[in-house]
Design a protein around this motif. Structure first.
Motif, PDB file in Angstrom:
ATOM      1  N   LYS A 183      95.989  34.661  32.509  1.00 10.77           N
ATOM      2  CA  LYS A 183      94.657  35.244  32.338  1.00 10.77           C
ATOM      3  C   LYS A 183      94.732  36.753  32.130  1.00 10.77           C
ATOM      4  O   LYS A 183      93.958  37.316  31.352  1.00 10.77           O
ATOM      5  N   ALA A 184      95.663  37.407  32.823  1.00 15.29           N
ATOM      6  CA  ALA A 184      95.794  38.853  32.682  1.00 15.29           C
ATOM      7  C   ALA A 184      96.214  39.231  31.267  1.00 15.29           C
ATOM      8  O   ALA A 184      95.655  40.162  30.666  1.00 15.29           O
ATOM      9  N   ILE A 185      97.192  38.527  30.718  1.00 18.71           N
ATOM     10  CA  ILE A 185      97.676  38.837  29.371  1.00 18.71           C
ATOM     11  C   ILE A 185      96.598  38.530  28.330  1.00 18.71           C
ATOM     12  O   ILE A 185      96.365  39.313  27.395  1.00 18.71           O
ATOM     13  N   LYS A 186      95.923  37.400  28.474  1.00 23.61           N
ATOM     14  CA  LYS A 186      94.879  37.049  27.512  1.00 23.61           C
ATOM     15  C   LYS A 186      93.717  38.034  27.579  1.00 23.61           C
ATOM     16  O   LYS A 186      93.160  38.429  26.536  1.00 23.61           O
ATOM     17  N   GLY A 187      93.322  38.423  28.781  1.00 25.92           N
ATOM     18  CA  GLY A 187      92.247  39.405  28.902  1.00 25.92           C
ATOM     19  C   GLY A 187      92.611  40.732  28.293  1.00 25.92           C
ATOM     20  O   GLY A 187      91.817  41.363  27.580  1.00 25.92           O
ATOM     21  N   ALA A 188      93.849  41.196  28.534  1.00 26.84           N
ATOM     22  CA  ALA A 188      94.291  42.468  27.960  1.00 26.84           C
ATOM     23  C   ALA A 188      94.372  42.396  26.443  1.00 26.84           C
ATOM     24  O   ALA A 188      94.036  43.351  25.736  1.00 26.84           O
ATOM     25  N   ALA A 189      94.819  41.249  25.914  1.00 31.09           N
ATOM     26  CA  ALA A 189      94.871  41.083  24.457  1.00 31.09           C
ATOM     27  C   ALA A 189      93.470  41.162  23.853  1.00 31.09           C
ATOM     28  O   ALA A 189      93.269  41.762  22.784  1.00 31.09           O
ATOM     29  N   GLY A 190      92.490  40.549  24.533  1.00 31.51           N
ATOM     30  CA  GLY A 190      91.110  40.631  24.048  1.00 31.51           C
ATOM     31  C   GLY A 190      90.590  42.060  24.058  1.00 31.51           C
ATOM     32  O   GLY A 190      89.932  42.514  23.105  1.00 31.51           O
ATOM     33  N   ILE A 191      90.864  42.798  25.139  1.00 29.63           N
ATOM     34  CA  ILE A 191      90.428  44.199  25.225  1.00 29.63           C
ATOM     35  C   ILE A 191      91.078  45.023  24.114  1.00 29.63           C
ATOM     36  O   ILE A 191      90.422  45.873  23.494  1.00 29.63           O
ATOM     37  N   MET A 192      92.359  44.793  23.852  1.00 28.38           N
ATOM     38  CA  MET A 192      93.047  45.541  22.799  1.00 28.38           C
ATOM     39  C   MET A 192      92.429  45.248  21.432  1.00 28.38           C
ATOM     40  O   MET A 192      92.282  46.159  20.596  1.00 28.38           O
ATOM     41  N   THR A 193      92.054  43.997  21.190  1.00 26.04           N
ATOM     42  CA  THR A 193      91.439  43.651  19.902  1.00 26.04           C
ATOM     43  C   THR A 193      90.091  44.334  19.728  1.00 26.04           C
ATOM     44  O   THR A 193      89.769  44.839  18.641  1.00 26.04           O
ATOM     45  N   VAL A 194      89.300  44.378  20.788  1.00 25.97           N
ATOM     46  CA  VAL A 194      88.013  45.081  20.720  1.00 25.97           C
ATOM     47  C   VAL A 194      88.246  46.560  20.456  1.00 25.97           C
ATOM     48  O   VAL A 194      87.526  47.198  19.663  1.00 25.97           O
ATOM     49  N   GLY A 195      89.254  47.143  21.114  1.00 26.78           N
ATOM     50  CA  GLY A 195      89.581  48.544  20.867  1.00 26.78           C
ATOM     51  C   GLY A 195      89.946  48.798  19.421  1.00 26.78           C
ATOM     52  O   GLY A 195      89.543  49.807  18.830  1.00 26.78           O
ATOM     53  N   CYS A 196      90.699  47.883  18.822  1.00 19.42           N
ATOM     54  CA  CYS A 196      91.048  48.029  17.401  1.00 19.42           C
ATOM     55  C   CYS A 196      89.804  47.977  16.519  1.00 19.42           C
ATOM     56  O   CYS A 196      89.689  48.727  15.532  1.00 19.42           O
ATOM     57  N   LEU A 197      88.873  47.090  16.846  1.00 23.74           N
ATOM     58  CA  LEU A 197      87.628  47.007  16.072  1.00 23.74           C
ATOM     59  C   LEU A 197      86.838  48.305  16.146  1.00 23.74           C
ATOM     60  O   LEU A 197      86.237  48.739  15.154  1.00 23.74           O
ATOM     61  N   LEU A 198      86.820  48.923  17.311  1.00 20.27           N
ATOM     62  CA  LEU A 198      86.111  50.191  17.440  1.00 20.27           C
ATOM     63  C   LEU A 198      86.778  51.285  16.611  1.00 20.27           C
ATOM     64  O   LEU A 198      86.104  52.164  16.083  1.00 20.27           O
ATOM     65  N   ARG A 199      88.075  51.240  16.487  1.00 23.76           N
ATOM     66  CA  ARG A 199      88.807  52.243  15.711  1.00 23.76           C
ATOM     67  C   ARG A 199      88.651  52.050  14.211  1.00 23.76           C
ATOM     68  O   ARG A 199      88.624  53.013  13.451  1.00 23.76           O
ATOM     69  N   SER A 200      88.541  50.780  13.778  1.00 18.74           N
ATOM     70  CA  SER A 200      88.591  50.508  12.342  1.00 18.74           C
ATOM     71  C   SER A 200      87.260  50.085  11.746  1.00 18.74           C
ATOM     72  O   SER A 200      87.062  50.197  10.528  1.00 18.74           O
ATOM     73  N   GLY A 201      86.346  49.582  12.588  1.00 22.27           N
ATOM     74  CA  GLY A 201      85.208  48.871  12.038  1.00 22.27           C
ATOM     75  C   GLY A 201      85.670  47.490  11.600  1.00 22.27           C
ATOM     76  O   GLY A 201      86.833  47.112  11.763  1.00 22.27           O
ATOM     77  N   ILE A 202      84.758  46.703  11.024  1.00 18.28           N
ATOM     78  CA  ILE A 202      85.134  45.368  10.532  1.00 18.28           C
ATOM     79  C   ILE A 202      86.035  45.531   9.313  1.00 18.28           C
ATOM     80  O   ILE A 202      85.645  46.170   8.337  1.00 18.28           O
ATOM     81  N   PRO A 203      87.262  45.010   9.350  1.00 19.06           N
ATOM     82  CA  PRO A 203      88.211  45.229   8.247  1.00 19.06           C
ATOM     83  C   PRO A 203      87.695  44.696   6.920  1.00 19.06           C
ATOM     84  O   PRO A 203      87.014  43.665   6.857  1.00 19.06           O
TER      85      PRO A 203
END
Length: 612
Positions: A183-203
């Motif tokens: 659960k910890a790894i999956k949650g962190a992966a989800g947070i990282m993906t949201v962070g990428c979206l904030l940096r790039s917008g919708i690709p």
């Protein structure tokens, strides 16, 4: 370094609005936080009879306390307690008809490893790769980034990432202990993906049309439809947001070129970077735990080296891809979108395939630790216990030395290459990628040797000595030995091969001397120290870049100038080698492993189970 002088092309397709990006990021976060069985149906995730369990190692999952049973019924587990000898549970094998069959051994099973361990290692390594790719995404093209975001710098963005990383390290141990590794790894992966979206917008995925799949237009139309829906609500949402938040997503804060190219406001870029920095420790602090939970005793250092040093491949990708793409505003926008796409794919795979623990432990030391029933203390209690253990501070110092040197060299790789006569961007990118690849290769090769020999101290001292030797050519500037590109590249590769392996070797050494401590707590302390010192050293090294020191000015053949940043790194390595040479602590886990193997059988082996 290459300046961002390319002409910005006019965008021919509509760009999703910032409010749409925020809404989509929020939706993705909740989607990734939901159990996969909820999204795809429970039947898709029902394990086969021989699949690995999803719960962590638990004594109750493997053992059943002996108690009277009704005739004809068998125990729920093939293992159970029958007595205690010297305060250690003694176990026996239960037959299929419920009769006890003792085998005379201390343990009822041989250690077993499962093929799933390679899937576990692959996902943790890929997540680590992505996290450092994001951290150093614009390190290879700082001028292009600073042109797109005037007043900002690539070094400052890296520092923000590292300080967030340090803060998050204090939470990792307790989060993993409470929710489990999966659960910890999956949650962190989800947070990282949201962070990428904030940096790039919708690709922008229109490039998929190049493959003739018809996907690009379909995704673009879907994005346009979503944008229409979001725009209908966006103004109402923005009206109720505090001014500080609405200013963050206001595109008017961008330069005209950045706004036309589709870049997100700098504040959203920082917020996304903070989220990725928060997520990264869950990928960097857990490799020793993953190795202990899934890998045999002669595989642990190699597995830890792979997971810990795979982030260096992310930095190498940042040099190769970022150096090529992030030369101007349009390139940076496309580059950030590419990172987001890769991150989403790896996160999806993590949600579908990453597991918590195998059905049974992979080593005798792990079985004994499990049988002891010792409950792991909280992080801060663990820290007090760790620093009270003889020998812990020395591998910590070696780990900090290694991570600080590699982070500083990676941050200022363009200046290092330029002073050695390598000024074209491709040369800088290739040299930087070679340095990071050398770190991974060195970690795997030298880590494999340590796996077999357990020669932690002599190997670490040799690596530190080689680090001192190879770091000096990186700072030579003038006179007889200055500006030698071949010497510089060879020294850079040698530094990667020698300095990089120090981290995983001393991560395993720290776990060994503090056995049976919490592996995640051990690595969290090392990551806190390493990233905190790195974050503090980056501005000092940035200042020292322009400080020249001349040596042997009276002896012409030896006359040379050395930059201050390299002298700083040389001093760190020299102090560490003197301190580490005093290491004289017992290897508790290695000793326990050897005793238990000898107790079981001189022919003890680890069973490797291949999952179908």
């Amino acid at each position: 370094s290459t300046t961002a002088g390319s002409t910005i092309r006019t965008m021919t397709s509509r760009r999703p609005s910032t409010s749409m990006t925020m809404t989509a990021a929020t939706a993705l976060f909740f989607a990734l936080s939901s159990p996969p069985s909820l999204l795809l149906g429970a039947s898709a995730f029902q394990p086969a009879s021989n699949n690995l369990v999803r719960s962590p190692h638990n004594l109750n999952d493997l053992l059943t306390v002996k108690q009277p049973r009704e005739h004809g019924k068998t125990s729920s587990s093939p293992y159970k307690f029958i007595s205690r000898v010297n305060n250690v549970p003694s176990l026996s094998m239960s037959s299929t008809n419920g009769e006890e069959v003792t085998n005379g051994n201390k343990f009822p099973m041989e250690p077993q490893v499962y093929s799933q361990r390679w899937t576990q290692l692959a996902y943790l390594s890929l997540l680590a790769l992505l996290s450092d790719w994001i951290c150093f995404s614009v390190a290879a093209s700082p001028d292009g980034f600073e042109h797109a975001y005037p007043g900002a710098s690539a070094a400052n963005l890296i520092d923000i990432f590292l300080f967030t990383n340090v803060a998050s390290c204090f939470l990792v141990t307790d989060v993993v202990a409470k929710f489990g590794l999966e659960k910890a790894i999956k949650g962190a992966a989800g947070i990282m993906t949201v962070g990428c979206l904030l940096r790039s917008g919708i690709p922008d995925l229109a490039w998929l049309e190049n493959f003739g799949l018809g996907l690009g237009a379909g995704i673009a139309n879907a994005a346009d439809g979503a944008e229409t829906i979001v725009q209908a609500m966006s103004q109402e949402v923005i009206d109720v947001l505090p001014d500080a938040v609405s200013d963050m997503i206001d595109p008017s804060t961008l330069t005209e070129a950045s706004r036309v190219a589709g870049l997100e406001p700098y504040s959203l870029l920082v917020l996304g970077t903070v989220m990725v920095g928060f997520a990264q420790p869950y990928f960097q602090c857990t490799p020793p735990m993953l190795s202990a939970t899934w890998f045999a005793s002669n595989e642990r250092a190699t597995a830890t080296a792979t997971a810990l040093n795979f982030n260096q491949i992310g930095i190498a990708v940042a040099f190769l891809v970022g150096g090529h793409m992030a030369k101007n505003e349009v390139g940076i926008h496309d580059y950030f979108g590419l990172i987001t796409l890769f991150c989403a794919i790896v996160t999806l795979g993590t949600f579908l395939q990453f597991q918590n623990a195998p059905p049974s432990p992979p080593s005798y030391s792990e079985i004994e630790k499990l049988m002891s029933g010792e409950k792991e203390p909280s992080f801060f209690e663990s820290v007090k216990k760790l620093f009270g253990t003889p020998g812990f501070s020395l591998p910590l110092a070696a780990f900090i030395c290694s991570i600080s040197i590699t982070n500083v060299v990676g941050t200022f790789i363009d200046e290092v290459m330029e002073r050695g006569g390598i000024t074209d961007q491709l040369g800088v990118d290739l040299a930087g990628a070679g340095f990071e690849l050398a770190i991974l290769v060195g970690g795997i090769i030298i880590g494999g040797y340590v796996d077999k020999t357990k020669q932690y101290k002599p190997v670490t001292l040799a690596c530190l000595l080689a680090t001192m030797f190879f770091v000096i050519p990186l700072g030579l500037t003038d006179h007889m030995l200055g500006n030698e590109p071949v010497l510089l590249v060879l020294a850079l590769l040698g530094l990667g091969l020698s300095c990089g392996p120090i981290q995983p070797i001393n991560a395993e050494l720290a776990v060994d001397v503090t056995y049976p401590s919490d592996e995640t707590a051990v690595e969290s302390v090392q990551q806190v120290g390493g990233n905190l010192v790195s974050a503090l050293m980056v501005p000092v090294a940035e200042w020292a870049l322009n400080q020249d020191y001349e040596f042997f000015d009276k002896i012409r053949p030896l006359d040379l100038d050395v930059r201050g940043d390299v002298l700083l790194l040389f001093t760190v390595a020299a102090v560490t080698i003197v301190y580490f040479s005093t290491f004289d602590a017992p290897l508790r886990r290695t000793i326990a492993e050897g005793e238990l193997e000898n107790l079981e059988s001189p022919q003890s082996t680890v069973i490797d189970i291949i999952q179908s």
